[in-house]
Design a protein around this motif. Sequence first.
Motif, PDB file in Angstrom:
ATOM      1  N   ARG A 177       3.681 -38.089  19.563  1.00  0.00           N
ATOM      2  CA  ARG A 177       3.744 -37.455  20.535  1.00  0.00           C
ATOM      3  C   ARG A 177       2.918 -36.007  20.302  1.00  0.00           C
ATOM      4  O   ARG A 177       2.902 -35.208  21.478  1.00  0.00           O
ATOM      5  CB  ARG A 177       5.168 -37.095  20.943  1.00  0.00           C
ATOM      6  N   VAL A 178       2.632 -35.802  18.989  1.00  0.00           N
ATOM      7  CA  VAL A 178       1.875 -34.629  18.845  1.00  0.00           C
ATOM      8  C   VAL A 178       0.516 -35.018  18.607  1.00  0.00           C
ATOM      9  O   VAL A 178       0.117 -35.846  17.376  1.00  0.00           O
ATOM     10  CB  VAL A 178       2.472 -33.820  17.648  1.00  0.00           C
ATOM     11  N   VAL A 179      -0.589 -34.729  19.256  1.00  0.00           N
ATOM     12  CA  VAL A 179      -1.888 -35.168  19.236  1.00  0.00           C
ATOM     13  C   VAL A 179      -2.979 -34.576  19.050  1.00  0.00           C
ATOM     14  O   VAL A 179      -2.826 -33.260  19.371  1.00  0.00           O
ATOM     15  CB  VAL A 179      -2.093 -36.267  20.594  1.00  0.00           C
ATOM     16  N   ARG A 180      -4.305 -35.037  18.928  1.00  0.00           N
ATOM     17  CA  ARG A 180      -5.490 -34.225  18.707  1.00  0.00           C
ATOM     18  C   ARG A 180      -5.663 -33.923  20.263  1.00  0.00           C
ATOM     19  O   ARG A 180      -5.531 -34.399  21.272  1.00  0.00           O
ATOM     20  CB  ARG A 180      -6.563 -35.178  18.353  1.00  0.00           C
ATOM     21  N   SER A 181      -6.624 -32.434  20.466  1.00  0.00           N
ATOM     22  CA  SER A 181      -6.746 -32.316  21.651  1.00  0.00           C
ATOM     23  C   SER A 181      -8.005 -32.883  22.348  1.00  0.00           C
ATOM     24  O   SER A 181      -8.193 -32.767  23.778  1.00  0.00           O
ATOM     25  CB  SER A 181      -7.245 -30.743  21.787  1.00  0.00           C
ATOM     26  N   ASP A 182      -8.517 -33.776  21.745  1.00  0.00           N
ATOM     27  CA  ASP A 182      -9.652 -34.763  22.431  1.00  0.00           C
ATOM     28  C   ASP A 182      -9.126 -35.953  22.745  1.00  0.00           C
ATOM     29  O   ASP A 182      -9.823 -36.778  23.404  1.00  0.00           O
ATOM     30  CB  ASP A 182     -10.816 -34.853  21.649  1.00  0.00           C
ATOM     31  N   GLY A 183      -7.864 -36.332  22.572  1.00  0.00           N
ATOM     32  CA  GLY A 183      -7.011 -37.499  23.092  1.00  0.00           C
ATOM     33  C   GLY A 183      -7.518 -38.877  22.210  1.00  0.00           C
ATOM     34  O   GLY A 183      -7.031 -39.783  22.464  1.00  0.00           O
ATOM     35  N   VAL A 184      -8.180 -38.542  21.211  1.00  0.00           N
ATOM     36  CA  VAL A 184      -8.436 -39.838  20.074  1.00  0.00           C
ATOM     37  C   VAL A 184      -7.049 -40.111  19.499  1.00  0.00           C
ATOM     38  O   VAL A 184      -6.450 -38.963  18.920  1.00  0.00           O
ATOM     39  CB  VAL A 184      -9.560 -39.046  19.262  1.00  0.00           C
ATOM     40  N   LEU A 185      -6.735 -41.406  19.011  1.00  0.00           N
ATOM     41  CA  LEU A 185      -5.581 -41.578  18.430  1.00  0.00           C
ATOM     42  C   LEU A 185      -5.819 -41.304  16.823  1.00  0.00           C
ATOM     43  O   LEU A 185      -6.996 -41.267  16.441  1.00  0.00           O
ATOM     44  CB  LEU A 185      -5.442 -43.224  18.546  1.00  0.00           C
ATOM     45  N   LEU A 186      -4.727 -40.933  16.475  1.00  0.00           N
ATOM     46  CA  LEU A 186      -4.730 -40.647  14.889  1.00  0.00           C
ATOM     47  C   LEU A 186      -5.232 -41.536  14.240  1.00  0.00           C
ATOM     48  O   LEU A 186      -4.640 -42.638  13.819  1.00  0.00           O
ATOM     49  CB  LEU A 186      -3.187 -40.246  14.674  1.00  0.00           C
ATOM     50  N   PRO A 187      -6.447 -41.059  13.311  1.00  0.00           N
ATOM     51  CA  PRO A 187      -7.071 -42.042  12.523  1.00  0.00           C
ATOM     52  C   PRO A 187      -6.092 -42.654  11.455  1.00  0.00           C
ATOM     53  O   PRO A 187      -5.337 -41.953  10.813  1.00  0.00           O
ATOM     54  CB  PRO A 187      -8.174 -41.316  11.794  1.00  0.00           C
ATOM     55  N   GLY A 188      -6.087 -43.898  11.155  1.00  0.00           N
ATOM     56  CA  GLY A 188      -5.184 -44.547  10.362  1.00  0.00           C
ATOM     57  C   GLY A 188      -3.888 -45.087  10.878  1.00  0.00           C
ATOM     58  O   GLY A 188      -3.189 -45.814  10.154  1.00  0.00           O
ATOM     59  N   HIS A 189      -3.718 -44.450  12.104  1.00  0.00           N
ATOM     60  CA  HIS A 189      -2.481 -45.037  12.599  1.00  0.00           C
ATOM     61  C   HIS A 189      -2.575 -45.459  13.944  1.00  0.00           C
ATOM     62  O   HIS A 189      -1.661 -45.151  14.917  1.00  0.00           O
ATOM     63  CB  HIS A 189      -1.671 -43.731  12.701  1.00  0.00           C
ATOM     64  N   GLU A 190      -3.701 -45.807  14.480  1.00  0.00           N
ATOM     65  CA  GLU A 190      -4.359 -45.734  15.951  1.00  0.00           C
ATOM     66  C   GLU A 190      -3.251 -46.929  16.333  1.00  0.00           C
ATOM     67  O   GLU A 190      -2.759 -46.784  17.462  1.00  0.00           O
ATOM     68  CB  GLU A 190      -5.437 -46.183  16.049  1.00  0.00           C
ATOM     69  N   SER A 216       9.556 -38.913  26.095  1.00  0.00           N
ATOM     70  CA  SER A 216       9.187 -40.130  25.999  1.00  0.00           C
ATOM     71  C   SER A 216       7.936 -40.351  26.864  1.00  0.00           C
ATOM     72  O   SER A 216       8.242 -39.989  28.100  1.00  0.00           O
ATOM     73  CB  SER A 216      10.014 -41.294  26.159  1.00  0.00           C
ATOM     74  N   GLY A 217       6.695 -40.686  26.580  1.00  0.00           N
ATOM     75  CA  GLY A 217       5.467 -41.009  27.380  1.00  0.00           C
ATOM     76  C   GLY A 217       4.890 -39.754  27.703  1.00  0.00           C
ATOM     77  O   GLY A 217       3.691 -39.778  28.443  1.00  0.00           O
ATOM     78  N   ARG A 218       5.140 -38.504  27.058  1.00  0.00           N
ATOM     79  CA  ARG A 218       4.404 -37.365  27.113  1.00  0.00           C
ATOM     80  C   ARG A 218       3.902 -36.902  25.617  1.00  0.00           C
ATOM     81  O   ARG A 218       4.500 -37.288  24.712  1.00  0.00           O
ATOM     82  CB  ARG A 218       5.123 -36.192  27.788  1.00  0.00           C
ATOM     83  N   VAL A 219       2.925 -35.921  25.737  1.00  0.00           N
ATOM     84  CA  VAL A 219       2.518 -35.682  24.488  1.00  0.00           C
ATOM     85  C   VAL A 219       2.257 -34.081  24.428  1.00  0.00           C
ATOM     86  O   VAL A 219       2.078 -33.430  25.749  1.00  0.00           O
ATOM     87  CB  VAL A 219       1.021 -36.328  23.979  1.00  0.00           C
ATOM     88  N   MET A 220       2.173 -33.523  23.436  1.00  0.00           N
ATOM     89  CA  MET A 220       1.671 -32.110  23.320  1.00  0.00           C
ATOM     90  C   MET A 220       0.514 -32.160  22.109  1.00  0.00           C
ATOM     91  O   MET A 220       0.574 -32.764  21.064  1.00  0.00           O
ATOM     92  CB  MET A 220       2.649 -31.254  22.769  1.00  0.00           C
ATOM     93  N   THR A 221      -0.615 -31.223  22.306  1.00  0.00           N
ATOM     94  CA  THR A 221      -1.608 -31.270  21.193  1.00  0.00           C
ATOM     95  C   THR A 221      -0.986 -30.380  20.022  1.00  0.00           C
ATOM     96  O   THR A 221      -0.231 -29.559  20.331  1.00  0.00           O
ATOM     97  CB  THR A 221      -2.925 -30.635  21.670  1.00  0.00           C
ATOM     98  N   TYR A 222      -1.776 -30.554  18.936  1.00  0.00           N
ATOM     99  CA  TYR A 222      -1.447 -29.584  17.765  1.00  0.00           C
ATOM    100  C   TYR A 222      -1.423 -28.264  18.300  1.00  0.00           C
ATOM    101  O   TYR A 222      -0.547 -27.228  17.967  1.00  0.00           O
ATOM    102  CB  TYR A 222      -2.327 -29.850  16.547  1.00  0.00           C
ATOM    103  N   GLY A 223      -2.510 -27.709  18.957  1.00  0.00           N
ATOM    104  CA  GLY A 223      -2.470 -26.257  19.328  1.00  0.00           C
ATOM    105  C   GLY A 223      -1.505 -25.910  20.342  1.00  0.00           C
ATOM    106  O   GLY A 223      -1.015 -24.680  20.475  1.00  0.00           O
TER     107      GLY A 223
END
Length: 137
Positions: A76-89, A40-47
């Motif tokens: 918690r699985v995110v884009r590498s640019d830190g932009v929030l997931l489009p449509g689910h922001e 919780s409170g952490r993320v990993m990129t798809y890569g």
Amino acid sequence: MRNDESAREGTDAGTGRADEPGELPEYAERVLDVAELIPSGRVMTYGDVAEWLGEGGPRQVGRVMALYGAAVSWWRVVRSDGVLLPGHELTALDRYREEGTPLREAPRNAEGHLPRLDLKRARWDGGGAEAGGVAHI
């Protein structure tokens, strides 16, 4: 939502594809397993997830998350640019705020004025977790 035993049965070991509808492909199961490890409170990129698994790439992980990610903490699985997931922001933003995930405020000229993830502070390197017996990333 996931039944690990039934999801793993009936897959072709060579392709990781499910033999019957409703079963997860083997690769998808592994991606979702990694997503469940992210604290919780952490993320990993798809890569990051692809690197953790040692196979596939960001697009393959993104596809798995798009198709099956509702079964896990998908935000918690995110884009590498830190932009929030489009449509689910907004849904994701609520989750990040609940969990205390580090965010960077959006500049005034940013579309929608939505913050981005502060990946320098929020990114999880897998420390303390294991994938195939070896923690890495």
